[in-house]
Write a protein that holds these residues in place. Sequence first.
Motif, PDB file in Angstrom:
ATOM      1  N   ILE A 106       0.909  -1.278  -0.108  1.00  0.00           N
ATOM      2  CA  ILE A 106       0.023   0.048  -0.017  1.00  0.00           C
ATOM      3  C   ILE A 106       0.951   1.264   0.190  1.00  0.00           C
ATOM      4  N   VAL A 107       0.435   2.191  -0.899  1.00  0.00           N
ATOM      5  CA  VAL A 107       1.246   3.211  -0.716  1.00  0.00           C
ATOM      6  C   VAL A 107       0.462   4.177   0.251  1.00  0.00           C
ATOM      7  N   ASP A 108       1.193   4.166   1.572  1.00  0.00           N
ATOM      8  CA  ASP A 108       0.777   4.609   2.738  1.00  0.00           C
ATOM      9  C   ASP A 108       0.738   6.000   2.895  1.00  0.00           C
ATOM     10  N   LEU A 109      -0.042   6.853   2.394  1.00  0.00           N
ATOM     11  CA  LEU A 109       0.062   8.298   2.376  1.00  0.00           C
ATOM     12  C   LEU A 109      -0.225   8.828   3.791  1.00  0.00           C
ATOM     13  N   GLU A 110      -0.537   8.314   4.634  1.00  0.00           N
ATOM     14  CA  GLU A 110      -0.702   8.707   6.064  1.00  0.00           C
ATOM     15  C   GLU A 110       0.287   8.863   6.661  1.00  0.00           C
TER      16      GLU A 110
END
Length: 371
Positions: A52-56
């Motif tokens: 996942i591209v974990d933008l958080e």
Amino acid sequence: MIPLTPVNSLTINILVDNCIEWMTKLPPGFSHEIRQQLGDTPPIGEETGVPIVDLEHYCCGAHGFSALITTEVEGQGSQTILFDTGPDSKTIIRNIEALKVPVHSIERVVISHWHADHTGGLLSFLDYRGSRTSNSPDMPISIDLHPDRPVARGIAPPPSYDNVIGRLPADPTFGAIEKSLTRERTADVRGRIELHSEGHVIANKTAYVSGLIPRVSDFEGGLLGSVRWTETADGAWKWIAEEHILDERYVAVDVIGKGLILFSACSHAGICNVVRDAVENFKRPIHMIVGGLHLAGPELASRIPKTVQFLTESLRPAPVYVLPMHCSGFAVKIALEHALGEGCVPAGVGTKIVVQGDALAETKIFEPSIL
């Protein structure tokens, strides 16, 4: 000659910058944050089984600058310096956590100059580092500062430059920094302040922090509209013009077979003056320039052609890479890309740069010249 030790490798992590750039092609040795994150230990999507591209938990941009500089000399290990701390208490901590920076390895903070977009994260960084090295009293940190801290600096915009519309947030005081360097309850000191107005070497002599940058170029006129809150001879306080930010300093590292990497956080002195001083001090070619060039805004547009001409034509050899960041402005990025092609690198927060030395290439390096 200044006793600067050439390094076998240099690693740069951009911790704070105005821009985030994930898409543009980068030269060898450069990597975007997204590549680093996905190549580390990202969370895996339950439904798809892919990272996942974990933008958080990725870096965020802010109007300021901070770079992590790690030098390595064969047989001597590595030294890590934090150059500036960004504009606020939150950004640098978020980005340190996003990039999983081992803060215990940072042995020195160098503040380029007293402007809040470079000092604003200092106290929060020291508190954060202290909370994670509380059981390691053998990991002290040095805070490298210019002694001339202003009470306040303000902004008087064009065209008149005489109406002060606002002041910058206060820089951390020496007392506040000292407090952050002392453990609560035990009063054990976990660092010290060092005041330097002269040039000096740090990090086991692998990096140089400049003193006063000589103002030589006739077209680099300092920071237009800069004012300083100053006490006059009769005891009154008032704003006075302060275009030349004389406490500004740059950092230089010499990589074997490549030459100098210059870190100029804002270039209020003018990047051409920075380069002139470095060439005069070290007689080494400029491999890379990293940081703010302070050429944004229509009032500074006339400086751009002369700056580009100096860097790409007058300076021989020209820099291999220029990374115009923070306060550089869009116009100079376009001009430098036109002149340098891929040598003008669209770096931003989260960018990692690894510069490997080359002993064989060292024999081909020659002393630079300025036409």
